[in-house]
Design a protein around this motif. Sequence first.
Motif, short mmCIF file in Angstrom:
data_model
loop_
_atom_site.label_atom_id
_atom_site.label_comp_id
_atom_site.label_asym_id
_atom_site.label_seq_id
_atom_site.Cartn_x
_atom_site.Cartn_y
_atom_site.Cartn_z
N THR A 71 -8.67 51.43 64.24
CA THR A 71 -9.90 51.81 63.54
C THR A 71 -10.68 52.80 64.38
OG1 THR A 71 -9.99 49.61 62.52
CG2 THR A 71 -12.00 50.95 62.46
N PRO A 72 -10.94 53.99 63.85
CA PRO A 72 -11.73 54.96 64.60
C PRO A 72 -13.22 54.64 64.55
CG PRO A 72 -11.13 55.87 62.48
CD PRO A 72 -10.47 54.53 62.56
N ASP A 73 -13.92 54.99 65.60
CA ASP A 73 -15.37 54.85 65.69
C ASP A 73 -15.92 56.18 66.18
OD1 ASP A 73 -18.02 54.30 66.21
OD2 ASP A 73 -17.64 52.78 67.74
N VAL A 74 -16.28 57.05 65.23
CA VAL A 74 -16.76 58.38 65.58
C VAL A 74 -18.09 58.29 66.33
CG1 VAL A 74 -17.62 60.57 64.63
CG2 VAL A 74 -15.49 59.56 63.76
N ALA A 75 -18.98 57.42 65.85
CA ALA A 75 -20.31 57.31 66.49
C ALA A 75 -20.18 56.90 67.95
CB ALA A 75 -21.17 56.31 65.73
N GLY A 76 -19.20 56.05 68.25
CA GLY A 76 -19.01 55.59 69.62
C GLY A 76 -17.92 56.32 70.37
N SER A 77 -17.33 57.35 69.75
CA SER A 77 -16.21 58.09 70.36
C SER A 77 -15.16 57.13 70.90
CB SER A 77 -16.72 59.00 71.49
OG SER A 77 -17.62 59.95 70.99
N ALA A 78 -14.68 56.26 70.02
CA ALA A 78 -13.78 55.19 70.47
C ALA A 78 -12.79 54.81 69.37
CB ALA A 78 -14.59 53.98 70.89
N ASP A 133 5.21 52.94 69.49
CA ASP A 133 4.46 54.19 69.54
C ASP A 133 3.76 54.39 68.20
OD1 ASP A 133 5.13 55.08 72.16
OD2 ASP A 133 7.12 55.63 71.42
N SER A 134 2.50 54.82 68.28
CA SER A 134 1.73 55.07 67.09
C SER A 134 0.88 56.31 67.31
CB SER A 134 0.85 53.85 66.75
OG SER A 134 0.23 53.99 65.49
N TYR A 135 -0.08 56.52 66.42
CA TYR A 135 -1.01 57.63 66.57
C TYR A 135 -2.28 57.30 65.81
CZ TYR A 135 0.47 58.96 61.82
OH TYR A 135 0.74 58.96 60.48
N ALA A 136 -3.34 58.08 66.05
CA ALA A 136 -4.62 57.81 65.40
C ALA A 136 -5.42 59.09 65.31
CB ALA A 136 -5.40 56.76 66.18
N GLY A 137 -6.29 59.14 64.31
CA GLY A 137 -7.23 60.25 64.15
C GLY A 137 -8.65 59.72 64.20
N LEU A 138 -9.50 60.44 64.92
CA LEU A 138 -10.91 60.05 65.06
C LEU A 138 -11.69 60.66 63.89
CD1 LEU A 138 -12.83 58.50 66.96
CD2 LEU A 138 -13.29 60.68 68.10
N ARG A 139 -11.96 59.83 62.88
CA ARG A 139 -12.53 60.30 61.63
C ARG A 139 -13.39 59.21 61.00
NH1 ARG A 139 -11.95 57.55 58.37
NH2 ARG A 139 -9.77 57.53 57.71
N SER A 140 -14.53 59.58 60.42
CA SER A 140 -15.37 58.60 59.75
C SER A 140 -15.62 59.01 58.31
CB SER A 140 -16.72 58.46 60.47
OG SER A 140 -17.53 59.62 60.28
N VAL A 141 -15.91 58.02 57.48
CA VAL A 141 -16.34 58.25 56.09
C VAL A 141 -17.62 57.45 55.88
CG1 VAL A 141 -15.71 58.14 53.66
CG2 VAL A 141 -13.92 58.43 55.39
N SER A 142 -18.64 58.09 55.32
CA SER A 142 -19.92 57.42 55.13
C SER A 142 -20.57 57.88 53.83
CB SER A 142 -20.87 57.68 56.31
OG SER A 142 -21.09 59.07 56.48
N LEU A 168 -2.42 47.79 51.55
CA LEU A 168 -3.52 48.00 52.48
C LEU A 168 -3.08 47.73 53.92
CD1 LEU A 168 -6.38 46.31 50.43
CD2 LEU A 168 -6.14 48.76 50.87
N GLU A 169 -2.31 46.67 54.13
CA GLU A 169 -1.83 46.36 55.47
C GLU A 169 -0.97 47.49 56.01
OE1 GLU A 169 0.31 42.65 57.78
OE2 GLU A 169 0.97 43.13 55.75
N ARG A 170 -0.15 48.08 55.15
CA ARG A 170 0.74 49.16 55.60
C ARG A 170 -0.04 50.42 55.94
NH1 ARG A 170 4.60 52.77 51.75
NH2 ARG A 170 2.65 53.96 51.77
N ASP A 171 -1.07 50.75 55.16
CA ASP A 171 -1.64 52.09 55.20
C ASP A 171 -3.03 52.20 55.82
OD1 ASP A 171 0.64 52.96 53.97
OD2 ASP A 171 -0.23 53.10 51.97
N VAL A 172 -3.62 51.10 56.24
CA VAL A 172 -5.04 51.11 56.62
C VAL A 172 -5.33 52.02 57.81
CG1 VAL A 172 -4.89 49.10 58.16
CG2 VAL A 172 -7.03 49.59 56.95
N SER A 173 -4.37 52.30 58.67
CA SER A 173 -4.64 53.09 59.88
C SER A 173 -4.40 54.59 59.70
CB SER A 173 -3.77 52.58 61.04
OG SER A 173 -4.10 51.24 61.36
N HIS A 174 -4.04 55.04 58.51
CA HIS A 174 -3.79 56.46 58.29
C HIS A 174 -5.11 57.21 58.12
CE1 HIS A 174 0.59 56.59 57.99
NE2 HIS A 174 0.53 55.44 57.36
#
Length: 606
Positions: free
Chosen positions: A194-201, A281-290, A393-399
């Motif tokens: 789960t990305p956290d843009v506000a916390g850069s984390a 091995d995985s990957y992540a993008g730092l992105r928020s939706v509000s 949802l379990e499969r795709d939640v981290s995209h």
Amino acid sequence: MPSSVAPDVPRAEYPRPQMVRPDWLNLNGPWQFEIDAGDTGLERGLRERDLAGTITVPYAPESELSGIGNTDFMPAVWYRRTVTIPAEWAGRRTLLHFGAVDHDATVWVNGVEVVRHRGGFSPFTADLSGVARPGEEATIVVRARDSRHGPQARGKQSTRYHNYECLYTRTTGIWQTVWLEPVPDVHLRRPRITPDVAGSAFTVVAPLSANRPGNSVRVTVSDPDGVVVAGTVRADIDLSPTVRLELPAGRVRLWEPGDGFLYDVKIELLDAAGAVIDAVDSYAGLRSVSIDGKRLLINGKPVFQRLVLDQGYYPDGLMTAPSDEALLRDIELSLAAGFNGARLHQKVFEERFLYHADRLGYLVWGEFGDWGSHAEGEHKHTASFVTQWLEVLERDVSHPSIIGWCPLNETGQVIHDHLTHLDDVTRGMFLATKLADPTRPVIDASGYSHRVPETDVYDSHNYEQEPEAFAEQLSGLSKDQPYVNDIEGRPISVPYRGQPYFVSEYGGIWWNPELAGTEQAADRSTSWGYGQRVRTEEEFHERFAGLTGVLLDDPDMFGYCYTQLTDVFQEENGIYRFDRSTKLDVSRVRAAQTREAAYERTASEG
């Protein structure tokens, strides 16, 4: 890719790009196959004997690529294949994975039933422990049942013999990759990042199959310059160890529309001595939706969503892309036409599509293929609809490319003085989505009937073909009286309450240049689209620009979704032909929609 994948194996690429292990065995390719027209195969001994024909997995038997090409109804089909589990996997459990099987699957290995699964859009797995060990042969038998009748999440699959209108050739049985994978006795399960843009984390939840004294989980985040941050937590008393990783100020880079920057993420399960037990091995993008009033923001900024409806069908593979390159090509075609994202319509797309969307910064609304729930003239959703959606949802939640969810489409209940079955399903799937993923907006049901008052986004479907009439119908949004779908003038939605609003289906302009001026031009049985067919390509561009301009010029509209990316069989309202060749001046389509939207202009002025 493992060395055990032969060069002629179809769809040989790794099927789960956000959870990669080095050891695996792709089982695509020739399988024994037999159609069971009476669904009597179990009684007739099909489980125990060789089958009559051969099929190429992972293509459905209705498709050309399968080698079968049978488009009649198949109540049940059987598959059989014997494989040797690699001896070097000794000491580990062997998992048998199915990307998707339509619709009800039962799997036996060496005569033992190992798993049952209902639903044609979500993955499932069987643990072969105690049934087949490394170095031994495993005879895999699959029976897939696909009833013509009764409620079933079919998406756009026709329940008639022929395709018609916007319903297409069916998919039965295996239609995504089948593969084996070894894992240690205690191993990592699907991570949630789960990305956290506000916390850069990033927060990484790493579910485990079990706990052992002294175990720990280490997560390492890297970029092209090397390790950015790492963290370790205990994994001996919690089935879902959680690691929060704050990025140093100089290494923060957002995932943006059109710029899909991804961090590499390695997750390791360690024993008490620090040795690696399991790693992915995985990957992540730092992105928020509000949400800010009527604005739907990405990374805190209003991005006008120029979406296209993508059905995800192919002439030779049906719901299965003929190649990984074909998945990527569809995104590239969409971007070339000026779209910045897609509504993935009435189908749960292969995870490889989401991987390419992640890399390209392509916006996606995830959707469930819930059409097909009608029985006896009413929606008859079953418990499996909710079950399958939770698996998706379990499969795709981290995209990171997924910026919103839509579990239902065009439900049509009329307001009664009592709750209906569909009211319960709609609210249940909305709440399940919010519980599974509180970070993204959720549309309770796209178009037609909004029944959940707190739905995050309000939308409508409008296929009016005249731009002036279209503008008049949509003119009330600034007064909080937007266009709302009804059924024969009867209200079917709870009132609009100022949510972000977009027209999530419009256009569908009917155009086949080869039929222009012929008698066939008005024959909807062989060529189908919305409204009055345009007579020339020039008329198409004028109508497209006019309709699209109405939406671009509304400062309260955060986006739109045009129907659709490609023609699909008889439905001929695509920007491209079914074979992905050009049928329009794509540069004019692009020019009509890439001018600045009022939504974007208002934001810059503010």
